[in-house]
Design an enzyme around this catalytic site. Structure first.
Site, mmCIF file in Angstrom:
data_model
loop_
_atom_site.group_PDB
_atom_site.id
_atom_site.type_symbol
_atom_site.label_atom_id
_atom_site.label_comp_id
_atom_site.label_asym_id
_atom_site.label_seq_id
_atom_site.Cartn_x
_atom_site.Cartn_y
_atom_site.Cartn_z
ATOM 1 N N THR A 1 -2.127 1.863 -7.898
ATOM 2 C CA THR A 1 -3.326 2.439 -8.502
ATOM 3 C C THR A 1 -2.970 3.438 -9.593
ATOM 4 O O THR A 1 -3.546 3.425 -10.687
ATOM 5 C CB THR A 1 -4.199 3.110 -7.421
ATOM 6 N N GLU B 1 1.678 -8.905 2.708
ATOM 7 C CA GLU B 1 1.478 -8.126 3.927
ATOM 8 C C GLU B 1 1.963 -8.892 5.154
ATOM 9 O O GLU B 1 1.736 -10.104 5.271
ATOM 10 C CB GLU B 1 -0.008 -7.762 4.107
ATOM 11 N N SER C 1 -5.590 4.373 -1.026
ATOM 12 C CA SER C 1 -5.294 2.945 -1.042
ATOM 13 C C SER C 1 -6.481 2.145 -1.563
ATOM 14 O O SER C 1 -7.594 2.251 -1.042
ATOM 15 C CB SER C 1 -4.941 2.476 0.372
ATOM 16 N N SER C 2 -6.257 1.334 -2.592
ATOM 17 C CA SER C 2 -7.298 0.427 -3.076
ATOM 18 C C SER C 2 -7.477 -0.682 -2.050
ATOM 19 O O SER C 2 -6.536 -1.409 -1.763
ATOM 20 C CB SER C 2 -6.906 -0.175 -4.432
ATOM 21 N N SER D 1 0.835 -1.196 0.000
ATOM 22 C CA SER D 1 0.000 0.000 0.000
ATOM 23 C C SER D 1 0.876 1.254 0.000
ATOM 24 O O SER D 1 1.791 1.385 0.811
ATOM 25 C CB SER D 1 -0.909 0.010 1.241
ATOM 26 N N GLY D 2 0.597 2.157 -0.930
ATOM 27 C CA GLY D 2 1.375 3.386 -1.032
ATOM 28 C C GLY D 2 2.517 3.312 -2.017
ATOM 29 O O GLY D 2 3.239 4.284 -2.211
ATOM 30 N N GLY E 1 -0.226 -6.248 -2.387
ATOM 31 C CA GLY E 1 1.074 -6.882 -2.208
ATOM 32 C C GLY E 1 1.125 -7.710 -0.938
ATOM 33 O O GLY E 1 0.201 -7.706 -0.116
ATOM 34 N N ASN F 1 -1.090 5.298 2.880
ATOM 35 C CA ASN F 1 -1.459 5.732 1.538
ATOM 36 C C ASN F 1 -2.779 6.501 1.580
ATOM 37 O O ASN F 1 -3.753 6.026 2.159
ATOM 38 C CB ASN F 1 -1.591 4.487 0.637
#
Length: 806
Positions: free
Chosen positions: A209, A499, A262-263, A204-205, A497, A259
């Site tokens: 996206t 985690e 974040s999706s 994330s970040g 991704g 983020n």
């Protein structure tokens, strides 16, 4: 062509680690991860070094024996935590693009990759190749890398190269996300017309996206070139596809600590093209929306963007319609007042305002063909969820028990009106649970704390169904008209991704299971690319073993003893099943012997302390992850809709509630066999749904020519021009980049093109005359010169050996 030096089994690093040699020293506890140093002295026992940037900082590393990375039992001697450093490139060499592809580095390993990416990032170069993989580092600032001029340059170069022509008068364009998008399009348009897939991953970040949107823009631009975008005043397919982004982001993205955008779901967007390469439409598949965010989110984080857009972007007329009254908040801003939005403090986004966000979302709805009434109904439902979260409960005594009673009836009425459901049935769904045994229903009153759980569960159910419906609506707008017209496609996967958090639950297991599956496919692809290159060089490669992680996938997915299969079995036990029992069953399955802490295949482990806390560890390709079973694994996997909620949604007056509930049932219910016709369909568990979706995704990816983009986050503060090397190292490992390097290192890890090899080693034969071996590469083939150089070296070596014998 690539010139390969000796394969790993024969290499001897000690011959080059003499005094004065530049090396990397591992620093696992420091922020730099690796420190560039110079060898001071070397002995058979250890290596003494000093840091080049700080000579007073010295290191001593012992010599050790370590198994080779090819999986064999052969061991090599090396110094612990030491890798040879590559020679620094000159500015002229950088200008020529010598650092564009890390696979060409003479010494290919973790610190070399880390140093190369860091050096390029410092120079404003955020893209780097690692063989077929594009590394993309998030710059956390707007860069002039995506102008129409740059896009057209990559499009022109791609067109010429696809026709076997090299662009004249210009150097080859450097690594760029446009390059990988163009390559996928050109390969799709090749005579085989094979479909392509671009797999974008990262934490994330990291910029997944935005990377997805950039790829989509490039592909839709190529797919609509030369077409009339203003046909009968209709919005073009390119615009419809691109305008789906604001809607999906509004309902599926949220601010997290890492983020701002974040999706909170994965998506695979398939672009369909005609035989002539014209874009015909798109199809979107989504994965694992994070519904738990509806009920709670951490301080500094937010719920889904749409809630804040509506609260902050609504005009006075809309506020009145949706029941948003500033006078009710006690001076708090609306977004901070509502339970669903205020838990994390309702922080603003850094780059965008929620007011502008609502405008973009509504414009996206219009461009997808929604009329004003349809858009208003959806926004009313969102407002209804906000009011649903405001419903409060008090405890009253009845028959000696505390039961729940709504304390703000006016809010229940308003929420029911906006949601389009019956007020009495909404109240019942929040305060009563129906237990069904052998066809007989028994109503059980809930205590206040359970009513809060029911309220949040209902919000998650409705929002999750709304999201599925929105995806279906988007697909209806952008899908191609006839399947027969689609000759091939390019799929773009934007997936969560790997985690690993201090506390890991069901969501992390599903996410890491996805990445484990994708890593296996990635390993196969890299292995295949290596095979092609070795065959092109006519080099035997039998000594390279495939890095398989099937045993880890089996631990997670196999039936009947996989982690998820045993979780499903525990869910079937109803009230008798619980998280702790499930964890105990896992221990008995994988570590049954007394004192055993690790499974036979080493993928599952748990210490006695972990067992006492219902924890277990899975050894993934990226490292070990500790999961806590008592974080609601069973509840999250069942994701059941209570009977009272079913009755509420089935009898709703709102067409939207009926529609989204129908979509949700179609997604979650098992297809009943013909023998069970007439019986209610069983609801699939979340893990069942996810395994089915993942299997279809992997089948789709396996049928395509894949391309990979690994997005990296340079720092956790989201600041431009700041790179933390330790964090980058973690992501390189989690993203499978180092695994790809490991495959390369199994064979010939040091690779030089023929020109560089000749230039570097011609000087070893200074006395050989020009007529026997030229010094000039002009008008000569580098490969032939390399062969001749080696022949002369062998001849000279034989002479020296013979002279020594005499």
């Amino acid at each position: 062509p690539i010139f390969h030096t000796h394969p790993t089994p024969n290499r001897n690093p000690f011959s080059t680690m003499e005094a004065g040699a530049r090396v990397w020293v591992s620093d696992p506890d420091g922020d730099d991860a690796w420190i560039l140093s110079e060898v001071k002295t070397r002995s058979d026992a250890d290596l003494n070094m000093f840091q080049i940037s700080n000579p007073s900082n010295t290191f001593v590393r012992p010599r050790i024996r370590e198994n080779l990375e090819d999986g064999s039992e052969v061991q090599e001697l090396k110094y612990e935590g030491i890798e040879l450093a590559n020679n620094a490139l000159s500015e002229a060499e950088k200008a020529e693009g010598k650092d564009d592809d890390m696979i060409t580095l003479p010494h290919l390993h973790e610190p070399a990759i880390l140093h190369a990416i860091g050096g390029r990032f410092d120079e404003g170069k955020i893209y780097t190749w690692t063989g077929p993989v594009l590394i993309a580092v998030n710059p956390f600032e707007r860069l002039a890398l995506y102008t129409d001029t740059i896009l057209n340059a990559y499009r022109q170069e791609g067109l010429l190269r696809s026709q076997g022509m090299n662009p004249s008068g210009t150097a080859k364009l450097g690594p760029h996300i446009y390059a990988i998008a163009d390559l996928s399009y050109r390969q799709m348009m090749a005579p085989e017309r094979k479909s392509q897939a671009i797999l974008i991953s990262g934490e994330s970040g990291a910029g997944k996206t935005e990377s997805t949107k950039i790829v989509m823009r490039y592909l839709t631009t190529l797919g609509t070139a030369g077409t009339d975008n203003e046909d009968d005043g209709e919005i073009s397919i390119m615009d419809r596809v691109m305008q789906s982004n604001p809607i999906l982001e509004a309902f599926g993205n949220a601010k997290t600590l890492r983020n701002d955008n974040s999706s909170r779901f994965g998506k695979f967007i398939e672009l369909g093209f005609s035989r002539g390469g014209q874009l015909l439409g798109a199809k979107i598949q989504t994965y694992l929306l994070e519904k738990v965010r509806l009920g709670s989110h951490a301080s500094g984080e937010r719920n889904y963007h749409i809630f804040y857009q509506l609260l902050r972007g609504a005009n006075d007329e809309q506020k009145k319609k949706y029941g948003f009254h500033d006078g009710d908040t006690g001076g708090l801003e609306l977004a901070k007042y509502y339970h669903l939005t205020g838990q994390g403090g309702a922080p603003d986004l850094r780059e965008f305002t929620d007011e502008a966000g609502l405008k973009y979302t509504v414009e996206g709805m219009t461009n997808l063909g929604w009329d004003e009434s349809k858009a208003n109904t959806v926004l009313s439902l969102v407002a209804g969820l906000l009011h649903l979260g405001q419903i409060q409960f008090v405890g009253v005594e009845k028959d000696g028990q505390e039961i729940s009673q709504v304390s703000n009836e006016n809010v229940v009425t308003l929420a029911a009106e906006l949601l389009g459901v019956d007020t009495d049935k909404l109240r019942t769904a929040l305060t009563v649970r129906i237990l069904k045994v052998r066809g007989t229903e028994t109503m059980i009153s809930l205590p206040p704390e359970k009513s809060i759980d029911s309220r949040d569960a209902l919000a998650k159910t409705i929002y999750g169904a709304l999201f599925l419906w929105i995806v279906q609506e988007v697909n209806d707008s952008v899908i191609w008209k006839n399947d027969s017209d689609v000759r091939s496609s390019v799929g773009v996967l934007d997936i969560f991704g790997f985690e690993c958090f201090p506390t890991n639950s069901f969501e992390q297991l599903c996410i890491n299971y996805t990445n484990e599956s994708l890593q296996q496919q990635f390993n196969k692809f890299i292995f295949k690319m290596e095979q092609i290159e070795y065959e092109a060089e006519k080099i035997s490669w039998d000594f390279i073993s495939f890095p398989d992680n099937q045993d880890c996938l089996d631990v997670i997915q196999s039936r009947p003893t996989g982690i998820l299969a045993m979780l499903d079995d525990e869910c079937k036990l109803g009230n008798r099943g619980n998280d702790k029992n499930w964890a105990d069953r896992l221990y008995k399955q994988y570590i049954p012997n007394k004192g055993q802490e690790e499974s036979d295949n080493s993928r599952f482990s748990a210490t006695p302390i972990m067992k006492s806390r219902s924890k277990f560890c899975v050894k993934h390709f990226a490292g070990r992850v500790e999961y806590t079973a008592t974080t609601g694994f069973l509840e999250k996997n069942k994701d059941e809709i209570p009977i009272t909620a079913e009755k509420l949604l089935e009898s709703a007056d709102s067409w939207l509630i009926k529609d989204i509930y129908t979509v949700q049932k179609a997604e979650t219910n098992e297809s009943a066999p013909s023998s069970n016709a007439g019986k209610p369909a069983k609801q699939k568990t979340v893990s069942q749904q996810f395994k089915e979706q993942l299997a279809k995704l992997m089948e789709k990816v396996e049928s395509t020519q894949p391309h990979y983009i690994r997005c990296l986050k340079p720092n956790d503060a989201a600041k431009p021009k700041l790179l933390t090397r330790k964090r980058l190292t973690e992501q390189l490992r989690y993203g499978g980049v180092l695994e790809a390097v490991r495959v390369a290192r199994m064979g010939f890890p040091v690779r030089m093109d023929h020109t560089l090899f000749f230039q570097q080693y011609r000087m070893t034969l200074p006395t050989v005359p020009e007529h026997k071996l030229t010094w000039q590469l002009d008008n000569n083939k580098a490969q032939a010169l390399c062969v001749r150089l080696l022949e002369i070296l062998l001849e000279e070596g034989k002479k020296e050996h013979a002279a020594g014998a005499k």
